[in-house]
Motif scaffolding. Structure first.
Motif, PDB file in Angstrom:
ATOM      1  N   PRO A 121       3.361  20.361 -10.946  1.00 20.55           N
ATOM      2  CA  PRO A 121       3.560  18.990 -10.427  1.00 20.55           C
ATOM      3  C   PRO A 121       3.022  18.810  -9.001  1.00 20.55           C
ATOM      4  O   PRO A 121       2.487  17.762  -8.669  1.00 20.55           O
ATOM      5  N   ALA A 122       3.173  19.842  -8.160  1.00 16.90           N
ATOM      6  CA  ALA A 122       2.690  19.729  -6.777  1.00 16.90           C
ATOM      7  C   ALA A 122       1.181  19.592  -6.740  1.00 16.90           C
ATOM      8  O   ALA A 122       0.615  18.812  -5.941  1.00 16.90           O
ATOM      9  N   LEU A 123       0.510  20.368  -7.629  1.00 21.37           N
ATOM     10  CA  LEU A 123      -0.951  20.292  -7.673  1.00 21.37           C
ATOM     11  C   LEU A 123      -1.415  18.912  -8.129  1.00 21.37           C
ATOM     12  O   LEU A 123      -2.382  18.355  -7.599  1.00 21.37           O
ATOM     13  N   GLY A 124      -0.687  18.324  -9.071  1.00 21.18           N
ATOM     14  CA  GLY A 124      -1.046  16.979  -9.537  1.00 21.18           C
ATOM     15  C   GLY A 124      -0.864  15.940  -8.432  1.00 21.18           C
ATOM     16  O   GLY A 124      -1.703  15.045  -8.255  1.00 21.18           O
ATOM     17  N   ALA A 125       0.252  16.051  -7.692  1.00 16.21           N
ATOM     18  CA  ALA A 125       0.485  15.107  -6.595  1.00 16.21           C
ATOM     19  C   ALA A 125      -0.570  15.267  -5.507  1.00 16.21           C
ATOM     20  O   ALA A 125      -1.076  14.282  -4.947  1.00 16.21           O
ATOM     21  N   ALA A 126      -0.941  16.545  -5.206  1.00 18.65           N
ATOM     22  CA  ALA A 126      -1.962  16.794  -4.182  1.00 18.65           C
ATOM     23  C   ALA A 126      -3.309  16.240  -4.604  1.00 18.65           C
ATOM     24  O   ALA A 126      -4.055  15.688  -3.773  1.00 18.65           O
ATOM     25  N   ALA A 127      -3.647  16.357  -5.884  1.00 21.06           N
ATOM     26  CA  ALA A 127      -4.924  15.837  -6.377  1.00 21.06           C
ATOM     27  C   ALA A 127      -4.988  14.315  -6.205  1.00 21.06           C
ATOM     28  O   ALA A 127      -6.015  13.751  -5.784  1.00 21.06           O
ATOM     29  N   GLU A 177       0.834  -1.202   0.000  1.00 21.57           N
ATOM     30  CA  GLU A 177       0.000   0.000   0.000  1.00 21.57           C
ATOM     31  C   GLU A 177       0.871   1.256   0.000  1.00 21.57           C
ATOM     32  O   GLU A 177       0.546   2.252  -0.668  1.00 21.57           O
ATOM     33  N   VAL A 178       1.985   1.227   0.751  1.00 20.63           N
ATOM     34  CA  VAL A 178       2.893   2.387   0.765  1.00 20.63           C
ATOM     35  C   VAL A 178       3.524   2.589  -0.611  1.00 20.63           C
ATOM     36  O   VAL A 178       3.616   3.728  -1.115  1.00 20.63           O
ATOM     37  N   ILE A 179       3.952   1.488  -1.244  1.00 21.88           N
ATOM     38  CA  ILE A 179       4.537   1.591  -2.596  1.00 21.88           C
ATOM     39  C   ILE A 179       3.506   2.137  -3.584  1.00 21.88           C
ATOM     40  O   ILE A 179       3.810   2.980  -4.451  1.00 21.88           O
ATOM     41  N   ARG A 180       2.254   1.664  -3.426  1.00 23.23           N
ATOM     42  CA  ARG A 180       1.170   2.135  -4.306  1.00 23.23           C
ATOM     43  C   ARG A 180       0.924   3.621  -4.109  1.00 23.23           C
ATOM     44  O   ARG A 180       0.728   4.384  -5.077  1.00 23.23           O
ATOM     45  N   LEU A 181       0.962   4.073  -2.856  1.00 22.68           N
ATOM     46  CA  LEU A 181       0.755   5.485  -2.567  1.00 22.68           C
ATOM     47  C   LEU A 181       1.862   6.341  -3.186  1.00 22.68           C
ATOM     48  O   LEU A 181       1.595   7.398  -3.808  1.00 22.68           O
ATOM     49  N   ILE A 182       3.107   5.880  -3.026  1.00 19.46           N
ATOM     50  CA  ILE A 182       4.237   6.636  -3.599  1.00 19.46           C
ATOM     51  C   ILE A 182       4.148   6.659  -5.114  1.00 19.46           C
ATOM     52  O   ILE A 182       4.364   7.703  -5.772  1.00 19.46           O
ATOM     53  N   THR A 183       3.788   5.520  -5.710  1.00 19.15           N
ATOM     54  CA  THR A 183       3.713   5.421  -7.172  1.00 19.15           C
ATOM     55  C   THR A 183       2.661   6.365  -7.741  1.00 19.15           C
ATOM     56  O   THR A 183       2.904   7.110  -8.701  1.00 19.15           O
ATOM     57  N   PHE A 184       1.464   6.338  -7.138  1.00 20.53           N
ATOM     58  CA  PHE A 184       0.392   7.213  -7.630  1.00 20.53           C
ATOM     59  C   PHE A 184       0.716   8.682  -7.400  1.00 20.53           C
ATOM     60  O   PHE A 184       0.351   9.553  -8.193  1.00 20.53           O
ATOM     61  N   GLY A 238       0.907  11.360 -10.308  1.00 23.71           N
ATOM     62  CA  GLY A 238       0.141  12.617 -10.299  1.00 23.71           C
ATOM     63  C   GLY A 238       1.047  13.814 -10.504  1.00 23.71           C
ATOM     64  O   GLY A 238       0.698  14.772 -11.215  1.00 23.71           O
ATOM     65  N   ALA A 239       2.223  13.779  -9.893  1.00 22.73           N
ATOM     66  CA  ALA A 239       3.168  14.893 -10.069  1.00 22.73           C
ATOM     67  C   ALA A 239       3.647  14.960 -11.519  1.00 22.73           C
ATOM     68  O   ALA A 239       3.828  16.060 -12.083  1.00 22.73           O
ATOM     69  N   LEU A 240       3.838  13.805 -12.176  1.00 20.89           N
ATOM     70  CA  LEU A 240       4.274  13.779 -13.565  1.00 20.89           C
ATOM     71  C   LEU A 240       3.211  14.346 -14.494  1.00 20.89           C
ATOM     72  O   LEU A 240       3.508  15.123 -15.419  1.00 20.89           O
ATOM     73  N   ILE A 241       1.935  13.980 -14.222  1.00 20.79           N
ATOM     74  CA  ILE A 241       0.845  14.512 -15.062  1.00 20.79           C
ATOM     75  C   ILE A 241       0.709  16.014 -14.856  1.00 20.79           C
ATOM     76  O   ILE A 241       0.509  16.780 -15.808  1.00 20.79           O
TER      77      ILE A 241
END
Length: 432
Positions: free
Chosen positions: A29-35, A8-15, A19-22
């Motif tokens: 990038p910060a807004l994408g990661a926050a979303a 679950e932690v790996i999944r959280l980091i991956t997503f 999100g930051a990449l998108i």
């Protein structure tokens, strides 16, 4: 579970990185990661709400979920099943205990740490007259107001049961056993012992009546035998031996009847301690003189007496008890033995001890010595004229004086008989 948490932690980091990449395509990038984090948080909140709803309605099936939340739901569900099974088993066990307790003929009462009635079975309801509507939560001492029961309850010395008449009917005798458990809680066992007490009374009356009836013919026989003994020299030798044996056995029977009557009186009469203290020094000196006469001055009898220590009680009963102990020591120890008679203070009150350096008694006999007619060696008792009632008399005298008798012995090293008296019966003039 640990592996699922790592996944679950790996999944959280991956997503989050995804999100930051998108968001980087739009320069945020910060807004994408926050979303992405908000979406994951919303998913967990949804699962928490489903969990809360299910816990409020545990009879429903657990929510469907995958991975970590699936494991959580399944784990809680299986835990609930185990708890439910254990609860059912415990409930069934409690029902069986209650059913078996209700089926008992003896009354059982549970008393909480405040001394209030908490639970009782049907037998207790019948024996003690308890009412389930008005007596629950009431102090036990409000129900049974007999001073003997209140003293027994408050002293917390529950080694021996208390036997007394019922507070409902004086003709009914009840036996009370109390056991401490938990945090100063008590379990009271009540048994109707009316029949046993009647049988015991019948036995005591029978022994007393037979002993009393035997006294008159024995007195007549002893009188005539004494008269015939005055003319023993004129009789043939064979008749002289018969006359001597009859006189000896007649005296032995008179002694037995006297001790039976003494024991019967101790068992049946009420005891009231005399207010006047007994001067123990002269009493024990007299007993020592009698013991030396019995011994023919063949024993060394030593007195070790605290002259200032006096005792409240029945002087006749105490003389009988102490004499039995000293005379036994004389009878059952060889000539030349040393017998020490001590009267001293101890930690609980005072004690009188009779110690000898005789042959001693095997430990297997010690707990039976105060029983009526119990003899360690029948042949030796017949030679010394013992009746087997002396220590039974001592035990009853001690019970009437709120004390107890301790016996210790070692083969080849002698015996020690110790009478323990409570501090309430001790009188020391120097301290007044």
């Amino acid at each position: 579970m640990k592996r699922l948490l790592q996944t679950e932690v790996i999944r959280l980091i991956t997503f989050t990185l995804l999100g930051a990449l998108i968001g980087a395509f739009w320069g945020q990038p910060a807004l994408g990661a926050a979303a992405v984090l908000l979406i994951i948080l919303a998913s967990h909140i949804r699962q928490l709400l489903r969990l809360a709803h299910w816990l409020k309605n545990p009879e429903q099936t657990p929510p469907e979920a995958r991975k970590l939340w699936g494991e959580i739901f399944d784990g809680i569900y299986h835990y609930q099943r185990r708890q439910k099974t254990a609860k059912q088993q415990l409930s069934q066990l409690l029902e069986r205990i209650q059913d078996s307790s209700q089926a008992l003929r003896d009354g059982i009462v549970m008393i909480d740490h405040n001394g209030d009635l908490e639970w009782w079975n049907h037998a207790a309801e019948h024996i003690l007259g308890l009412s389930p509507t008005s007596d629950r939560g009431q102090p036990i001492t409000y129900l049974i107001r007999n001073p003997k029961f209140i003293d027994y309850y408050e002293q917390q010395n529950y080694l021996d049961p208390l036997i007394m008449s019922s507070h409902i009917s004086e003709e009914r005798m009840l036996e009370y056993h109390i056991t401490l458990f938990g945090k100063n809680e008590r379990l009271l066992l009540v048994r109707d012992c009316t029949k046993m007490q009647r049988l015991e009374r019948m036995r005591q009356d029978f022994v007393a009546n037979v002993s009393h009836e035997l006294r008159t013919p024995l007195t007549v026989l002893a009188g005539y035998l004494e008269t015939f003994s005055d003319y023993a020299d004129e009789l043939p030798p064979r008749w002289q031996r018969g006359l001597a044996l009859m006189s000896q056995q007649s005296a032995r029977m008179e002694h037995l009847v006297t001790e039976l009557l003494t024991l019967s009186r101790l068992e049946t009469s009420e005891f009231k301690a005399e207010a006047t203290p007994i001067d123990m020094g002269p009493l024990l000196a007299t007993i020592r003189t009698d013991a030396l006469a019995l011994s023919g001055h063949k024993h060394n009898i030593v007195l070790n007496v605290d002259e200032q220590l006096q005792l409240r009680g029945s002087i006749n009963e105490l003389r009988s008890a102490f004499s039995n102990l000293v005379f036994n020591a004389v009878k059952y120890t060889p000539d030349g033995s040393t017998i020490t008679l001590s009267w001293q203070l101890d930690n609980q009150g005072a004690q009188l001890s009779v110690q000898d350096n005789g042959p001693g008694i095997d430990n297997k006999h010690l707990r039976f010595l105060t029983q009526r007619f119990y003899r360690v060696d029948d042949s030796r008792s017949s030679q010394t004229g013992g009746t087997g009632l002396g220590l039974a008399i001592v035990k009853h005298v001690m019970l009437r004086h709120q004390g107890h008798l301790d016996i210790s012995s070692c083969i080849g090293q002698g015996s020690c008989f110790t009478c323990h008296f409570p501090a309430s019966l001790i009188y020391t003039p120097d301290f007044i």
